[in-house]
Write a protein that holds these residues in place. Structure first.
Motif, PDB file in Angstrom:
ATOM      1  N   ALA A  69       0.982  -1.316   0.074  1.00 37.62           N
ATOM      2  CA  ALA A  69      -0.004   0.029   0.035  1.00 37.62           C
ATOM      3  C   ALA A  69       0.964   1.341  -0.001  1.00 37.62           C
ATOM      4  O   ALA A  69       2.304   1.425   0.300  1.00 37.62           O
ATOM      5  CB  ALA A  69      -1.108   0.090   1.231  1.00 37.62           C
ATOM      6  N   LEU A  70       0.188   2.454  -0.339  1.00 40.24           N
ATOM      7  CA  LEU A  70       0.784   3.625  -0.141  1.00 40.24           C
ATOM      8  C   LEU A  70       0.174   4.268   1.244  1.00 40.24           C
ATOM      9  O   LEU A  70      -0.876   3.786   1.685  1.00 40.24           O
ATOM     10  CB  LEU A  70       0.344   4.688  -1.269  1.00 40.24           C
ATOM     11  N   PRO A  71       0.847   4.933   2.084  1.00 39.07           N
ATOM     12  CA  PRO A  71       0.455   5.465   3.157  1.00 39.07           C
ATOM     13  C   PRO A  71      -0.913   6.304   3.193  1.00 39.07           C
ATOM     14  O   PRO A  71      -0.897   7.287   2.171  1.00 39.07           O
ATOM     15  CB  PRO A  71       1.660   6.409   3.672  1.00 39.07           C
ATOM     16  N   GLY A  72      -1.743   6.258   3.688  1.00 37.94           N
ATOM     17  CA  GLY A  72      -3.125   6.642   3.505  1.00 37.94           C
ATOM     18  C   GLY A  72      -4.273   6.229   4.192  1.00 37.94           C
ATOM     19  O   GLY A  72      -4.189   5.039   5.087  1.00 37.94           O
ATOM     20  N   GLY A  73      -5.476   6.907   4.303  1.00 37.69           N
ATOM     21  CA  GLY A  73      -6.629   6.237   5.033  1.00 37.69           C
ATOM     22  C   GLY A  73      -7.826   6.848   4.647  1.00 37.69           C
ATOM     23  O   GLY A  73      -7.648   7.808   3.740  1.00 37.69           O
ATOM     24  N   ARG A  74      -8.804   6.864   5.474  1.00 40.81           N
ATOM     25  CA  ARG A  74      -9.993   7.399   5.261  1.00 40.81           C
ATOM     26  C   ARG A  74     -10.052   8.827   5.439  1.00 40.81           C
ATOM     27  O   ARG A  74      -9.284   9.375   6.611  1.00 40.81           O
ATOM     28  CB  ARG A  74     -11.281   6.678   6.125  1.00 40.81           C
ATOM     29  N   GLU A 150      11.151  -2.723 -17.982  1.00 35.14           N
ATOM     30  CA  GLU A 150      10.594  -3.391 -19.276  1.00 35.14           C
ATOM     31  C   GLU A 150       9.431  -4.772 -18.856  1.00 35.14           C
ATOM     32  O   GLU A 150       9.747  -5.313 -17.916  1.00 35.14           O
ATOM     33  CB  GLU A 150      11.717  -4.318 -20.401  1.00 35.14           C
ATOM     34  N   GLY A 151       8.398  -4.575 -19.619  1.00 33.02           N
ATOM     35  CA  GLY A 151       7.364  -5.532 -19.140  1.00 33.02           C
ATOM     36  C   GLY A 151       6.311  -5.044 -18.170  1.00 33.02           C
ATOM     37  O   GLY A 151       5.354  -5.456 -17.831  1.00 33.02           O
ATOM     38  N   SER A 152       6.544  -3.597 -17.857  1.00 36.13           N
ATOM     39  CA  SER A 152       5.702  -3.223 -16.659  1.00 36.13           C
ATOM     40  C   SER A 152       4.891  -2.135 -17.484  1.00 36.13           C
ATOM     41  O   SER A 152       5.444  -1.102 -18.283  1.00 36.13           O
ATOM     42  CB  SER A 152       6.567  -2.653 -15.636  1.00 36.13           C
ATOM     43  N   PRO A 153       3.622  -1.798 -17.103  1.00 34.38           N
ATOM     44  CA  PRO A 153       2.901  -2.643 -16.217  1.00 34.38           C
ATOM     45  C   PRO A 153       2.382  -4.133 -16.896  1.00 34.38           C
ATOM     46  O   PRO A 153       2.635  -4.285 -18.100  1.00 34.38           O
ATOM     47  CB  PRO A 153       1.748  -1.958 -15.743  1.00 34.38           C
ATOM     48  N   GLU A 154       1.877  -4.995 -16.012  1.00 33.76           N
ATOM     49  CA  GLU A 154       1.473  -6.238 -16.412  1.00 33.76           C
ATOM     50  C   GLU A 154      -0.210  -6.187 -16.413  1.00 33.76           C
ATOM     51  O   GLU A 154      -0.646  -5.538 -15.383  1.00 33.76           O
ATOM     52  CB  GLU A 154       1.749  -7.281 -15.721  1.00 33.76           C
ATOM     53  N   ARG A 163     -13.030  -6.133 -17.004  1.00 37.29           N
ATOM     54  CA  ARG A 163     -11.907  -5.432 -16.967  1.00 37.29           C
ATOM     55  C   ARG A 163     -10.811  -5.916 -16.563  1.00 37.29           C
ATOM     56  O   ARG A 163     -10.759  -6.847 -15.774  1.00 37.29           O
ATOM     57  CB  ARG A 163     -12.045  -4.251 -16.002  1.00 37.29           C
ATOM     58  N   PRO A 164      -9.622  -5.585 -17.195  1.00 40.75           N
ATOM     59  CA  PRO A 164      -8.229  -6.119 -16.994  1.00 40.75           C
ATOM     60  C   PRO A 164      -7.820  -5.604 -15.343  1.00 40.75           C
ATOM     61  O   PRO A 164      -7.870  -4.585 -15.206  1.00 40.75           O
ATOM     62  CB  PRO A 164      -7.706  -5.917 -18.066  1.00 40.75           C
ATOM     63  N   ILE A 165      -7.106  -6.715 -14.675  1.00 40.07           N
ATOM     64  CA  ILE A 165      -6.124  -5.997 -13.618  1.00 40.07           C
ATOM     65  C   ILE A 165      -4.900  -5.520 -14.171  1.00 40.07           C
ATOM     66  O   ILE A 165      -4.511  -5.753 -15.086  1.00 40.07           O
ATOM     67  CB  ILE A 165      -5.937  -7.264 -12.706  1.00 40.07           C
ATOM     68  N   ILE A 166      -4.251  -4.752 -13.223  1.00 38.72           N
ATOM     69  CA  ILE A 166      -3.117  -3.980 -13.680  1.00 38.72           C
ATOM     70  C   ILE A 166      -2.036  -4.405 -12.290  1.00 38.72           C
ATOM     71  O   ILE A 166      -2.596  -4.470 -11.212  1.00 38.72           O
ATOM     72  CB  ILE A 166      -3.071  -2.389 -13.739  1.00 38.72           C
ATOM     73  N   THR A 174       5.474  -8.146  -6.632  1.00 37.98           N
ATOM     74  CA  THR A 174       4.605  -7.600  -7.831  1.00 37.98           C
ATOM     75  C   THR A 174       3.557  -6.969  -6.985  1.00 37.98           C
ATOM     76  O   THR A 174       2.684  -7.766  -6.522  1.00 37.98           O
ATOM     77  CB  THR A 174       4.085  -8.828  -8.666  1.00 37.98           C
ATOM     78  N   VAL A 175       3.245  -5.823  -7.479  1.00 39.97           N
ATOM     79  CA  VAL A 175       2.106  -4.780  -6.687  1.00 39.97           C
ATOM     80  C   VAL A 175       0.867  -5.067  -7.365  1.00 39.97           C
ATOM     81  O   VAL A 175       0.991  -4.665  -8.647  1.00 39.97           O
ATOM     82  CB  VAL A 175       2.614  -3.752  -6.119  1.00 39.97           C
ATOM     83  N   ASN A 176      -0.211  -5.340  -6.860  1.00 42.27           N
ATOM     84  CA  ASN A 176      -1.674  -5.116  -7.684  1.00 42.27           C
ATOM     85  C   ASN A 176      -2.307  -3.733  -7.165  1.00 42.27           C
ATOM     86  O   ASN A 176      -1.871  -2.888  -6.556  1.00 42.27           O
ATOM     87  CB  ASN A 176      -2.510  -6.005  -7.040  1.00 42.27           C
ATOM     88  N   ALA A 177      -3.283  -3.661  -8.343  1.00 42.90           N
ATOM     89  CA  ALA A 177      -4.070  -2.460  -8.056  1.00 42.90           C
ATOM     90  C   ALA A 177      -4.909  -2.860  -6.732  1.00 42.90           C
ATOM     91  O   ALA A 177      -5.338  -3.803  -6.377  1.00 42.90           O
ATOM     92  CB  ALA A 177      -5.462  -2.159  -9.002  1.00 42.90           C
ATOM     93  N   PRO A 178      -5.576  -1.764  -5.827  1.00 41.62           N
ATOM     94  CA  PRO A 178      -5.508  -0.372  -6.435  1.00 41.62           C
ATOM     95  C   PRO A 178      -4.134   0.414  -6.438  1.00 41.62           C
ATOM     96  O   PRO A 178      -3.950   1.473  -7.095  1.00 41.62           O
ATOM     97  CB  PRO A 178      -6.526   0.572  -5.387  1.00 41.62           C
ATOM     98  N   THR A 179      -3.191  -0.156  -5.383  1.00 41.02           N
ATOM     99  CA  THR A 179      -1.619   0.633  -5.558  1.00 41.02           C
ATOM    100  C   THR A 179      -1.190   0.573  -6.854  1.00 41.02           C
ATOM    101  O   THR A 179      -0.446   1.621  -7.186  1.00 41.02           O
ATOM    102  CB  THR A 179      -1.108  -0.194  -4.431  1.00 41.02           C
ATOM    103  N   ALA A 180      -0.986  -0.287  -7.715  1.00 43.59           N
ATOM    104  CA  ALA A 180      -0.503  -0.501  -8.881  1.00 43.59           C
ATOM    105  C   ALA A 180      -1.215   0.758  -9.820  1.00 43.59           C
ATOM    106  O   ALA A 180      -0.449   1.346 -10.507  1.00 43.59           O
ATOM    107  CB  ALA A 180      -0.671  -1.953  -9.518  1.00 43.59           C
ATOM    108  N   ALA A 181      -2.367   0.825  -9.734  1.00 48.16           N
ATOM    109  CA  ALA A 181      -3.130   1.712 -10.724  1.00 48.16           C
ATOM    110  C   ALA A 181      -2.595   3.045 -10.329  1.00 48.16           C
ATOM    111  O   ALA A 181      -2.388   3.838 -11.136  1.00 48.16           O
ATOM    112  CB  ALA A 181      -4.585   1.623 -10.572  1.00 48.16           C
ATOM    113  N   LEU A 182      -2.609   3.388  -9.080  1.00 51.85           N
ATOM    114  CA  LEU A 182      -2.057   4.860  -8.562  1.00 51.85           C
ATOM    115  C   LEU A 182      -0.771   5.209  -8.926  1.00 51.85           C
ATOM    116  O   LEU A 182      -0.584   6.063  -9.440  1.00 51.85           O
ATOM    117  CB  LEU A 182      -2.456   4.812  -7.055  1.00 51.85           C
TER     118      LEU A 182
END
Length: 209
Positions: A69-74, A150-154, A163-166, A174-182
């Motif tokens: 994750a990235l530092p954050g919250g509600r 090279e080859g990033s993002p997946e 919808r595809p995942i990123i 390997t970091v997934n969305a939502p963190t990867a999308a941001l």
């Protein structure tokens, strides 16, 4: 890979690119809870190189325990997204930044778990990290050039969604969305100067809860 020296030229470039970006901020959260994260530009383990800060959430957390994750919250009542990002950055990593350190923001990203996340880009070159063990299992400085591997993002199709995942391959995992999308939008807009949207990317099923 491209190099990103941690200097005033980078700060000025990132601020200018974010300032030109046609930001998409939802006035109506549509039932989602507003949240904010800090994308912090700091010094990499390699002196003089720019990095961003990435955390591993402690497994003890009720929601999204153990995830990257990235530092954050509600967003608390009465707070702006910028205030939330700075508060959470201080609470999670002991980093005290001010409004003057904010370079800009990126698009809202809606999550399957019920949040509308606003990323806030923060300039904090000389920080010392003091992770809060009740929230953070580990904190990492990931060189910005790792976002340009090279080859990033997946981008991968999944059966559960049209919808595809990123996801982003990084040195720690390997970091997934939502963190990867941001982080992908941060790469595209703030570091490369390309207008790129990411809200069409899906999250993996384990992040839906």
């Amino acid at each position: 890979m491209k190099s990103f020296p941690l200097d005033q030229a980078l700060r000025a470039d990132v601020m200018a690119r974010l300032g030109r970006f046609d930001l998409r901020r939802r006035t109506d959260a549509g039932g989602l809870k507003r949240a904010a994260v800090a994308i912090v530009i700091a010094e990499a383990d390699e002196p003089g190189e720019a990095a961003f800060l990435l955390t591993r959430r402690t497994p003890k957390l009720r929601a999204h325990g153990g995830q990257w994750a990235l530092p954050g919250g509600r967003v608390d009542p009465g707070e702006t997204i910028e205030q939330t990002a700075l508060r959470e950055l201080h609470e999670e990593l002991g980093v005290l930044a001010s409004a003057d350190d904010i370079l800009g923001t990126l698009d809202d990203y809606p999550t399957r778990s019920g949040y509308l996340i606003a990323p806030v880009v923060v300039w904090a070159p000389g920080v010392t990290l003091t992770p809060n063990p009740s929230e953070v299992a580990g904190a990492y400085r990931i060189a910005c050039n790792e976002l340009f591997r090279e080859g990033s993002p997946e981008v991968v199709a999944i059966e559960e969604s049209d919808r595809p995942i990123i996801r982003l391959p990084l040195p720690v995992a390997t970091v997934n969305a939502p963190t990867a999308a941001l982080l992908f939008q941060f790469r595209e807009v703030a570091l490369a100067g390309r207008d790129t949207r990411v809200d069409h990317y899906e999250q993996p099923v384990f992040a839906w809860r």
